[in-house]
Design an enzyme around this catalytic site. Structure first.
Site, PDB file in Angstrom:
ATOM      1  N   HIS C 157       0.911  -1.179   0.130  1.00 51.19           N
ATOM      2  CA  HIS C 157      -0.024  -0.038   0.326  1.00 51.19           C
ATOM      3  C   HIS C 157       0.845   1.222  -0.070  1.00 51.19           C
ATOM      4  CE1 HIS C 157      -3.646  -2.524   1.527  1.00 51.19           C
ATOM      5  NE2 HIS C 157      -2.786  -3.210   1.975  1.00 51.19           N
ATOM      6  N   SER C 278      14.194  20.389 -18.093  1.00 49.24           N
ATOM      7  CA  SER C 278      12.991  21.272 -18.312  1.00 49.24           C
ATOM      8  C   SER C 278      13.202  22.444 -19.140  1.00 49.24           C
ATOM      9  CB  SER C 278      12.330  21.614 -17.084  1.00 49.24           C
ATOM     10  OG  SER C 278      11.611  22.721 -17.344  1.00 49.24           O
ATOM     11  N   LYS C 284      15.843  21.299 -12.942  1.00 52.96           N
ATOM     12  CA  LYS C 284      15.152  19.844 -13.100  1.00 52.96           C
ATOM     13  C   LYS C 284      15.893  18.724 -13.753  1.00 52.96           C
ATOM     14  CE  LYS C 284      11.212  18.845 -12.042  1.00 52.96           C
ATOM     15  NZ  LYS C 284       9.920  18.937 -12.825  1.00 52.96           N
ATOM     16  N   GLU C 291       9.142   7.378 -17.154  1.00 46.16           N
ATOM     17  CA  GLU C 291       7.769   7.828 -17.377  1.00 46.16           C
ATOM     18  C   GLU C 291       7.138   7.200 -18.609  1.00 46.16           C
ATOM     19  OE1 GLU C 291       7.075  12.108 -15.725  1.00 46.16           O
ATOM     20  OE2 GLU C 291       9.411  11.826 -16.214  1.00 46.16           O
TER      21      GLU C 291
END
Lengths: 459, 459, 459, 459
Positions: C157, C278, C284, C291
């Site tokens: 969880h 970025s 970044k 992803e």
């Protein structure tokens, strides 16, 4: 066989397994109220068309109300031959009122009857869901106001990006749900079309006044084409697609909150009321509510896929495949009627740890402000971006925060840095600066909340 | 690496395969016009906010127009480092106008830029698709009028049910498409929201006037929340769901026509222009156009599933997963831009064999009328249905048409049958009788056509 | 029209848009090598059956090899009438070898030819994918060995549950992929069935030796039924389902690593080679590779849905809808040929921060061990669980770690606690204790690695 | 709360709606037999590891058998706090045997327990489904033999293509189902892996002999990795994908038979036992059974999509989202347990109208034979195809069958036509000629049937 609505032409018996395979009473019995309401109105329509007498219409209406009462009292006794809710109601009606029951189906087919029932049922449920959605939005707005001002890391790619307000994050979901609510209002209008009168497929020849039926039953219009009326289910596909998009929104909120309630983030804690423990591990407190919200997305997307797959390449008008429209619909409604109040409950009782939000803020998130600083000193943005990248790299290599870099590092990278550069390292100031419409500054978020309240007040 | 927009912070090289994996230029290059249009407007916005001079804005606009011209002439030379359309355009702009190009991205992120580009592109495409849809509907209406009066078997469960007009069948698809067109109009309004100004996620701090940008670019409003502006894709999911429903409609029309163009049905024949042959079997004429229309439903449903799966459980705001939004969108648009004109062509050139339609009519389809006959003589419908079932069974057992049964058979089954029962066996009369709104009588279908024309004239 | 394979029977022209709609050359041209290889073998089969002479077979083979060379050199010149790869190759062959080219298609249909081509192509690709999969598994094994011994929080969880070894986590993916590899081996056998000889649908009458064709082309058997041979695509659906399951596995690994590479977790850092920055935010470093791996799951699930939707309810044998089988297949293969090496690269170059792993360990994760402590002292587990829950609550209320609770707290809760209870608070000991097969103890994980290596060595 | 398995750590109450949202007892109660069987074996395992005494194990086993008896007698009384089947059984066991019940869960988590239960349940159901599948295949084989020799039109693109045997069509589905049966056998082996002993995620430390448990429960092996054991569901996704492919096969058979049972085709008639009528139209006999078979494909594809969507991007090990694995699984099993016997019933009782099959044969289907005729006379196939196309066109233009064309037409088209060309116009001869493996000749189909029987006899 004897009690089948359609037995006259057949000589052979139906296979017993086939009876069960064919039967829909197990799941369409929930349509009882819609079915009976439709039939009472239909009886009135038959009387208006002088196909039955006013007395007969009254007998039918009284009998139907008694059947309704039995369903509501839980005393309705299903029988083996009850193929579906329509058959079951008509069978029982016959037992109550006698042969006049056989007049109710005049000019009507189960094709247009079932289509009408589902629309009536769905219209009711849409009203419920709109209310639940409104609740979630209201809770979001209340929380956004009460938590106003809390600064936290904003993420893209799950990496710290720029500081934002927690309330800004909350409100982002308000607007997603607002679009969902708008979509629901619009699709409702497409549900609110009466197919009764389409008969089996070709319309009817008995002079029944469908505009009267529509008016009585609260539909905004009558179907323009009887083949379309009995055979299309695009309003259901649209509803399921609507639900899938809504669930996607909620699954993303759930994902954020599940990650934020880890020990490592520690930004939020779910109320005990929405958490469960482990049968083995005594220390566990799990965000089960949100995991289920996220997981339920699967079934809703599955329901949508199911219906689209059923419909694909189906010959026009009614085919029995269409009986498969109901379970995905009912399951979707049932799911949302649980999910939405759960989300409202979770958000409304959420404990936010403002210390952890604050302590998680990393200077790296001010790099864009640092670039803006250079831009204001005339450096083209692309160059400023590159230069600040060098600054960030210096900080990484030294293992320090940006604000801990000596001034000499800044000047070595660009002559445009002045002593006031250190004023950039202020998360509140960074947030405050993003005050344009839709931005994260408190002022802008308060405006959002204001507009949100207006939107909620409209209905 | 050098020409990356974001290289400053990095020390290591990007893996070569990763460059390809990451790059979207291969498919997002089609956004060039939208990207450049957005940037020209953005430059004007920067000038209004005094972040650049009017001269610089002019330089940028001129340079961007040159880049546009190169794309349109097919002379734009992509380079290895061109990650995406935004990078490619800015890189080329820099080559043309020099360092001032570096000012264009001030306050803007690829997150809000890409979101804006896709919306601009989609708004254009929605206009095209609305036109194509309108064409199909118009062709349907024209054919419905020119074929008015042709009686054919109407089917449910693919079994002959009741006689209908061919034009009634045609018009049933008009109304499905009319709902599709209405949905498209409504979703268009949700596409027409400007996310530019959302920056990476938090909005901007530079005083750019987003209302100005929206006005110039033709958006109806500015995004209410910057996190939502860069991170949500529900307008795309809604578009894909719209397309899936439309395709389902077309797949059903295709299924009907494919079945009707078999030798066994022989109701219609596709024009040679929309048929193909076999490499092996010289006699074949296959309805490939319609099979592809039906088959394309798979990819559209797949595209919808793809996007919903991508979005499910994604952390909020921008994640790179969202790059996967474009290919399903583009593929869906490309598919519909082929499918809709093909359907218009097929329907417009369809040859209908009226003799076969007529000769296919079976007396069984008048059984409902026979029941209505009894109903008018006071027999409750359910009983009438049962009695006519007996008549049908007699005919089946004797292997004759209903009208060929001797009168004695009728009277043996019910005393309510009189000699005039044979008048029921008239397909035209049966059709004529279903004259209520949405019914199959010519009168009712002509009304449908009239309302259809009014709907088409509105836009 | 002239150069169509099937023009003789037609009088009308094909619509120009229809040509494009119908054409598959744009995507099936990649089958050129399979198509030509199949045709060379088929020519040999024709010669064996004395349908052509040995000289003709040689001419055809030489010509086909020249066409192949043109494709491989990139000099093959497509023409407008090239509907598909089969037509294109035969057209070009005719230009090279003259009328004898017209003998190649004897007894063959594009139906069995295309089905054969795709199988040949897929068999090649399965071999590639098996290799890529093997690579990922090998890299996992290598990393599991080299990182052996690192203790980290295990999660359920997403909440800390019990301490585990990082290598145990790594190996969990090995076994998922091992099942994927097993499935791939098994489905390969179902791809390896030759449909050539099925003709258009009914088989052939020309005495061609299909066992010879199968042997030459490396198929393990000949299709048992010609209708099935040309019309079924279940091996493709199975492959797409396989890919979807594989992608689900990879998406879960990606999800873990994305979360672990947040600043808040800080467990791992991706190599710069698999990260990007970025355009706006200079600081970044985003895990774009992972992803995208996660996001690509959408398209693969979409491709599977697409094919299943296409196949649903399709009349048997070949229908043009089946042309829609190729793009989902090709897209899936292309995607996996990127994804698998990317995953291997990411895992192989992953930087693991052992300090952060260690410091993240919370005493709460030892609560189960504490319960086991009581169980060994005779307390029934369910009671022990409850008592330890009380201990945990005490710690939470006092805001201390379990090991910081005074002994009096323990004894107040249960008399079974003795001073040695503090020995339980040892993460290494907890890990070491779970030494059963499949457990997280180093000993058990080393056994896993050993079995993994054996599995990898088998092929 | 009191009767929760995990209450000790919590201070707040669970929300009442959350209780319902979280509870799975409503659908997982069907696992009772598997759960109890697993627990009896687990108790034996605890005793072997001396964690409980033999007497305690016996007490537990006796108590569990009593709970089982209550479930089977329908007397098990559920209580409000029964979250799931595991909790319910343990709660009831406690009522029967007292505190010793609290020892049963030693070292076990619901994570590994639930995973084990589902596998046990599924193994049983796989055996049932394999039997049902075997039945359908057997019925197909019987029908193929008893209908051997019936010639009918074979279709591609739903257009008449070449004559085939009805039995050849039947057997094409045998081989699809044979692959389904093979896939089922293979996936069964992946279901037959025991996750018990994985604990919550990390394995156990109590010396329980998992090999013993596996042996007793009939699993072929123990899970290699505890994280994978509790957290992966690929065997369920594989099962659902298997079911989707099977359903696609059945949907295609259904489509064929639905089309063939139209009045226009008239090839087959469903037995009354598998047909239903209309509530409105007395003449109707609808193939509802097959329409439902076709329509059920939607729900199965939806169930697969649902599970894949749930799994996508889920953090590893157990997350509550996984509770959503059960309903798609159960629904799929329930559906197939109806669908397969229905298909067997429909096929076994199908009435085939051999006269209609024969009279539907069109000479056009012999065009390929005509081309083969020319090929045997030395005309290259491609040329022969073109010439026969001309012949077909002549027949179309004259509105006659090919065999009705005067000889002069043939010779005008090609000098290679001789008087014996008319011998080609013999459907039986055409069928007979396709005698290669997998072809439609009776000889070849009989061989198919022979191999089919051997395949069936193997199990």
């Amino acid at each position: 066989m004897k009690n089948k609505m359609w037995g006259g032409r057949f000589s052979g018996q139906t296979d017993e397994l086939m009876e069960r395979f064919n039967a829909s009473f197990g799941f369409d019995r929930r349509l009882y109220a819609a079915d009976i309401r439709g039939s009472i109105t239909y009886a009135a329509g038959l009387a208006r068309a002088r196909l039955i007498t006013e007395e007969e219409a009254q007998q039918l209406a009284d009998g139907l109300r008694q059947v309704l009462a039995e369903f509501e009292a839980g005393t309705f006794a299903a029988q083996l031959g009850d193929e579906d809710i329509h058959t079951a109601v008509e069978r029982r009606l016959g037992e109550i009122v006698g042969p006049v029951a056989g007049k109710l189906h005049t000019g009507r087919s189960r094709n247009d009857q079932a289509a009408t029932d589902v629309r009536l049922y769905l219209l009711d449920k849409i009203a419920d869901l709109a209310r639940h959605l409104h609740d979630v939005q209201r809770v979001i707005t209340v929380q956004a106001e009460s938590l106003m001002g809390l600064v936290m890391p904003g993420y893209t790619h799950l990496q710290q990006a720029q500081p934002i307000l927690f309330s800004h994050w909350l409100m982002s979901f308000f607007w997603m749900l607002e679009r969902d609510r708008e979509r629901l209002r619009q699709l409702r209008e497409r549900v609110s079309i009466l197919p009764l009168g389409s008969g089996a497929l070709a319309g009817h020849s008995l002079g029944i006044d469908c505009d009267f039926l529509a008016r009585e039953l609260g539909f905004r219009a009558v179907s323009e084409n009887s083949l379309d009326g009995v055979g299309d289910r695009d309003h259901l596909a649209e509803f399921l697609a609507w639900a899938a998009i809504l669930q996607v929104h909620l699954s993303r909120m759930a994902e954020d909150l599940i990650i934020w309630s880890t020990r490592e983030f520690g930004f939020v804690e779910l109320d005990d009321a929405y958490s469960t423990g482990s049968s083995l591990m005594p220390q566990k407190k799990n965000p089960d509510s949100l995991e289920l919200v996220r997981g339920k997305t699967g079934r809703i997307v599955g329901n949508l896929t199911a219906l689209l797959t059923v419909m694909k390449g189906l010959p026009s008008t009614y085919n029995k495949d269409l009986q498969e429209d109901k379970e995905p619909l009912f399951d979707t409604i049932d799911t949302l009627e649980m999910v939405l109040p759960i989300v409202a409950g979770v958000v409304g009782s959420l404990q936010v740890n403002s210390d952890r939000l604050r302590s998680a803020l990393d200077d790296g998130m001010l790099a864009t402000d640092l670039a803006d600083y250079l831009v204001r000193r005339g450096v083209p943005f692309r160059k400023a971006h590159y230069l600040v990248g060098q600054v960030v790299r210096q900080a990484l290599e030294r293992g320090v925060a940006l604000r801990e870099l000596p001034f000499s590092v800044f000047t070595a990278i660009s002559e445009h840095f002045a002593e006031d550069v250190y004023q950039v390292f202020d998360f509140d100031r960074s947030v405050r600066a993003r005050s344009s419409r839709g931005g994260t500054a408190e002022e802008a978020v308060r405006e959002q909340v204001q507009r949100a309240k207006e939107a909620l007040a409209k209905e």
